[in-house]
Design a protein around this motif. Structure first.
Motif, short mmCIF file in Angstrom:
data_model
loop_
_atom_site.label_atom_id
_atom_site.label_comp_id
_atom_site.label_asym_id
_atom_site.label_seq_id
_atom_site.Cartn_x
_atom_site.Cartn_y
_atom_site.Cartn_z
N ILE A 11 77.22 -69.41 -8.68
CA ILE A 11 77.53 -70.33 -7.59
C ILE A 11 77.78 -71.73 -8.16
CG2 ILE A 11 76.75 -71.23 -5.37
CD1 ILE A 11 76.95 -68.11 -5.55
N ILE A 12 76.90 -72.14 -9.04
CA ILE A 12 77.10 -73.43 -9.72
C ILE A 12 78.02 -73.18 -10.91
CG2 ILE A 12 75.97 -75.28 -11.02
CD1 ILE A 12 73.41 -74.68 -9.44
N ALA A 18 71.47 -83.19 -10.04
CA ALA A 18 70.04 -83.42 -9.87
C ALA A 18 69.71 -84.88 -10.15
CB ALA A 18 69.24 -82.50 -10.80
N PHE A 55 71.30 -82.40 -14.86
CA PHE A 55 70.55 -81.16 -15.12
C PHE A 55 71.25 -80.25 -16.12
CE2 PHE A 55 68.86 -76.96 -14.31
CZ PHE A 55 67.51 -77.19 -14.07
N PHE A 56 72.55 -80.12 -15.96
CA PHE A 56 73.30 -79.21 -16.83
C PHE A 56 74.02 -79.96 -17.96
CE2 PHE A 56 73.10 -76.98 -12.70
CZ PHE A 56 72.41 -75.84 -13.11
N PHE A 92 68.09 -71.82 -5.26
CA PHE A 92 68.22 -72.77 -6.37
C PHE A 92 66.95 -73.60 -6.55
CE2 PHE A 92 72.13 -71.77 -4.27
CZ PHE A 92 73.01 -71.52 -5.31
N ARG A 93 66.64 -73.92 -7.78
CA ARG A 93 65.56 -74.84 -8.10
C ARG A 93 66.03 -75.75 -9.24
NH1 ARG A 93 61.16 -71.75 -6.00
NH2 ARG A 93 62.18 -71.38 -4.01
N ALA A 94 65.91 -77.05 -9.01
CA ALA A 94 66.27 -78.01 -10.06
C ALA A 94 65.05 -78.35 -10.90
CB ALA A 94 66.87 -79.26 -9.43
N ALA A 97 67.83 -71.83 -12.79
CA ALA A 97 68.14 -72.80 -11.73
C ALA A 97 68.80 -72.12 -10.54
CB ALA A 97 69.06 -73.89 -12.29
N GLU A 98 69.40 -70.97 -10.79
CA GLU A 98 70.12 -70.22 -9.74
C GLU A 98 69.69 -68.77 -9.83
OE1 GLU A 98 74.41 -70.87 -9.67
OE2 GLU A 98 74.72 -68.73 -9.35
N ARG A 150 72.33 -69.85 -15.18
CA ARG A 150 72.29 -71.31 -15.11
C ARG A 150 70.85 -71.76 -15.33
NH1 ARG A 150 76.87 -70.55 -15.77
NH2 ARG A 150 78.61 -70.95 -14.38
N THR A 151 70.65 -72.47 -16.42
CA THR A 151 69.33 -72.99 -16.74
C THR A 151 69.48 -74.43 -17.20
OG1 THR A 151 69.58 -72.09 -18.97
CG2 THR A 151 68.37 -70.74 -17.38
#
Lengths: 463, 463
Positions: free
Chosen positions: A161-162, A178, A198-199, B230-232, B242-243, B456-457
């Motif tokens: 999604i991201i 973020a 964040f990324f 999602f979590r930031a 993150a996802e 996604r991390t």
């Protein structure tokens, strides 16, 4: 005595005759005279409710008779078979327990409410007939999609999604961050320092899972995605939402006609599934939302979908004698009015238009021999226009790289997408189905806001 | 001659004996002597490939023999039944056509690669045995979840991804914006003017679909969500992404034991489904990823899950004589080491822990009579720890409003959530299952990055 669901009372009526049953649900309507009363109880398991008859023999008769609609109750009673009555059965209550009373200011009183108003109470609207039907059909159609592909061994891919990339090379995308937006870190050029995010770089919400699906198709052969996608387009129309779900099958060793066959089969399967699984809901839509809906769907279910090239379609439109708001000219994209004219007036059934001019289609679509058109197809359906868009993908690395450069995109951004062509690329094809369009097509609902549980559109992210 | 899939050769071997078949796929291995050669062909439809025998009778023998691995080819040949050989059949090629050659620098050469390295080529790793097995099981487990709920009449709800609210009241969330981050509009206080943003207010990526699911459960009774969350959180561990995807069933007229029964049934169903549908993949995991995996899963499939209160669990941990890194004390949350000790050493099977101290659980969980604990449950499973977290929801409007205020949250933000209690609220309960945890549990894979197609991390949103 086991809890029964109202759906089961309707589907397995015989097994309940003269039995004691226990139900729980919400009061849709209630009326009483001095000594007895009637409740229409709905428990959410089924489109229809069941009539509960209660009388003074209940200790709490007076309290029950006064309950506001939408109160939740538990009912114990006798199942009375009434095959000659309008309703095939009713429940004669021996006990009614109040689970949760409602309030007299409950917004869904008997009178008819506009869809616009109901959007402002999206947490309650699934309790109305219309939205109960819409969201049950939405659920069933989702399942039909999964079942259709899984039964044929397709692998379901959760595409991200991201994303750091922009599939279409042209989307208006939502940014994901973020960072503290009241206190953004700046780099030396005075711009937001995305390396601190964040990324560690710019990220957006996906507009399509296709590129991911292609990577997986070149491993699993037949795959599909089914997930949310996003557009930050400021289109305040009945057809656009900022957040919507897409289904994107992708097939290796497949050319354009293969995915047209698949799309046709899929649409027919989903229509058949919801007609069979939700006959009450579909009849409701046919009676109250769109007269002729069932005829339209049955027609699509049995007809052979038409197939016509874009070039032929342009000729047909030109020769139609029809006056269109938008011009019809080879090289221009088809507008909804053109699409609907083709399927509703010319073909009178769903029709695939193929081989569009390369200039109006996406970079990844396969260039035809004529060097002017690409192996793309749109499926046009009566009442909607475009339901599905698909294409054979450009599998020739050099031509794809050329196209990326020609459009001012950057090869480095697509390094892995290009590598799919380098390491055993195959002909492959896929399509995208906007799930909300499908639900509108199946139900006759005309505003996308009314087929999404909690719609997100320009200026609206309530609930 | 119809295209055959390798899966079908294995599943319906009898019907192919002495038949001519046509296959397409990718070369996994190739070797040749002067006059003949062998190709292991994989077409993505099945975990195993098929052996292609080819010889000088092919006009293009020399070209074929030189193909790099991962080249894609079409093979026409005779199906030779070899019931006594290690492989039950092979294909004697009469024609081989090259569809797409690969390159000699193809990164997936025969040698074993580390999972870390394979993450850097996430577009190619589904072509390896391990990731082919992981992502096929992921797909099958997704379908098993849908099938489990749909067969029981649950309504699937697409809860919104972009949200203005924060379910847990505590999440670290990603912001969603359509503003130009290098040129943010400011309001009079010098802060970012969110009224100019796409939704005219602050929006974030959802951390849970539960609140939406509750609204729908109070209309449809039994519902579930299955979508990305999602979590930031800046947790660079093997268990955090993150996802990730969550499944959140929600049931009206249901109390805590009801959802524990449902969760147990669901976990067993999914285990049974993947064992039946993907025996080759599951055997592979058992042999190469986690010895004893099948025993662990079969045990969970047949055992009655344990049930113990948090208070009893604390006593068990205290009396265990075990040395833990984190303290064990009534009122403190259980850590993974405690959770794993309970299910692996004490119960030796999955176990539900119930009735946690209210201070360590979310605001919406139903307060028990003791005024100290809430009707919550976590399902702990060997090898993982917490797999599922659920609760009965606080249906009493006054207590819920009190809790919201007590925590410094704002009633206005939860107006519609509170209204669900006002208008015919019922006892209701639900749980959340982290889908990636489930896949790790099913496959024995130990890093969440290796069960997500494109993970996604922190610092990573490649592809």
């Amino acid at each position: 005595m086991k809890q029964a669901l109202i759906k089961d009372l309707y589907r397995n009526t015989e097994s309940y005759i003269d039995q004691k049953v226990q139900l729980s649900g919400w009061i849709r309507t209630i009326r009483d005279s001095k000594t007895f009363g009637f409740i229409e109880l709905n428990d959410g398991s089924f489109f229809k409710g069941v009539q509960i008859v209660f009388d003074e023999q209940l200790e709490n008769f007076k309290d029950i008779a006064k309950l506001p609609i939408s109160s939740s109750i538990k009912v114990v009673g006798d199942f009375i078979h009434t095959p000659k009555a309008k309703q095939p059965f009713e429940i004669k209550a021996t006990d009614i327990f109040v689970e949760g009373t409602s309030n007299v200011d409950y917004p869904l009183q008997k009178k008819k409410h506009s869809f616009e108003y109901l959007r402002t109470i999206a947490h309650l609207r699934p309790r109305t007939n219309t939205f109960s039907a819409v969201f049950r059909v939405r659920s069933l159609a989702s399942y039909a999609i999964h079942k259709f592909f899984q039964d044929q061994g397709f692998v379901y891919v959760h595409s991200p999604i991201i994303t750091g990339s922009d599939t279409e090379g042209a989307g208006e995308m939502f940014r994901v961050t973020a960072l503290d937006m009241d206190n953004l870190p700046k780099n030396e050029e005075g711009k937001t320092d995305l390396s601190k995010d964040f990324f560690n770089k710019e990220t957006n919400l996906t507009v399509s899972g296709q590129l991911s699906a292609e990577a997986f198709a070149l491993a699993f052969r037949n795959v599909y995605t089914f997930g949310p996608t996003f557009r930050a387009e400021n289109s305040n129309t009945a057809r656009h939402a900022a957040e919507f779900w897409m289904i994107e099958p992708e097939l290796a060793f497949a050319e354009l006609p293969d995915i047209m066959d698949l799309a046709e089969e899929m649409v027919k399967y989903v229509i058949g599934f919801v007609l069979e699984q939700a006959p009450e809901e579909m009849n409701f839509f046919n009676s109250f939302i769109e007269k002729g809906l069932l005829e339209r769907l049955n027609n699509a279910h049995t007809a052979n979908f038409g197939r016509v090239t874009y070039t032929e379609a342009i000729e047909m439109l030109k020769e139609s004698g029809e006056t269109f708001a938008y011009p019809v000219e080879w090289g221009l994209d088809l507008q909804t009015e053109h699409e609907r004219y083709l399927c509703e007036k010319v073909f009178k059934r769903p029709v695939f238009v193929t081989d569009y001019p390369k200039e109006i289609k996406a970079f990844y679509m396969r260039l035809n021999e004529d060097n002017k058109t690409v192996a793309a197809t749109d499926l046009l359906v009566p009442g909607i226009g475009e339901l599905i868009g698909g294409s054979q993908r450009e599998e020739r690395e050099d031509i794809l790289a050329g196209k990326i450069n020609e459009l001012g995109m950057t090869e480095e951004d697509y390094w892995w997408y290009l590598e799919l062509r380098k390491y055993g690329g195959t002909k492959h094809s896929g399509y995208g189905l906007g799930f909300e369009r499908l639900i509108m097509y199946l139900t006759g609902m005309s505003n996308i806001r009314d087929v999404i549980p909690f719609p997100r559109t320009t200026g609206n992210a309530e609930f």
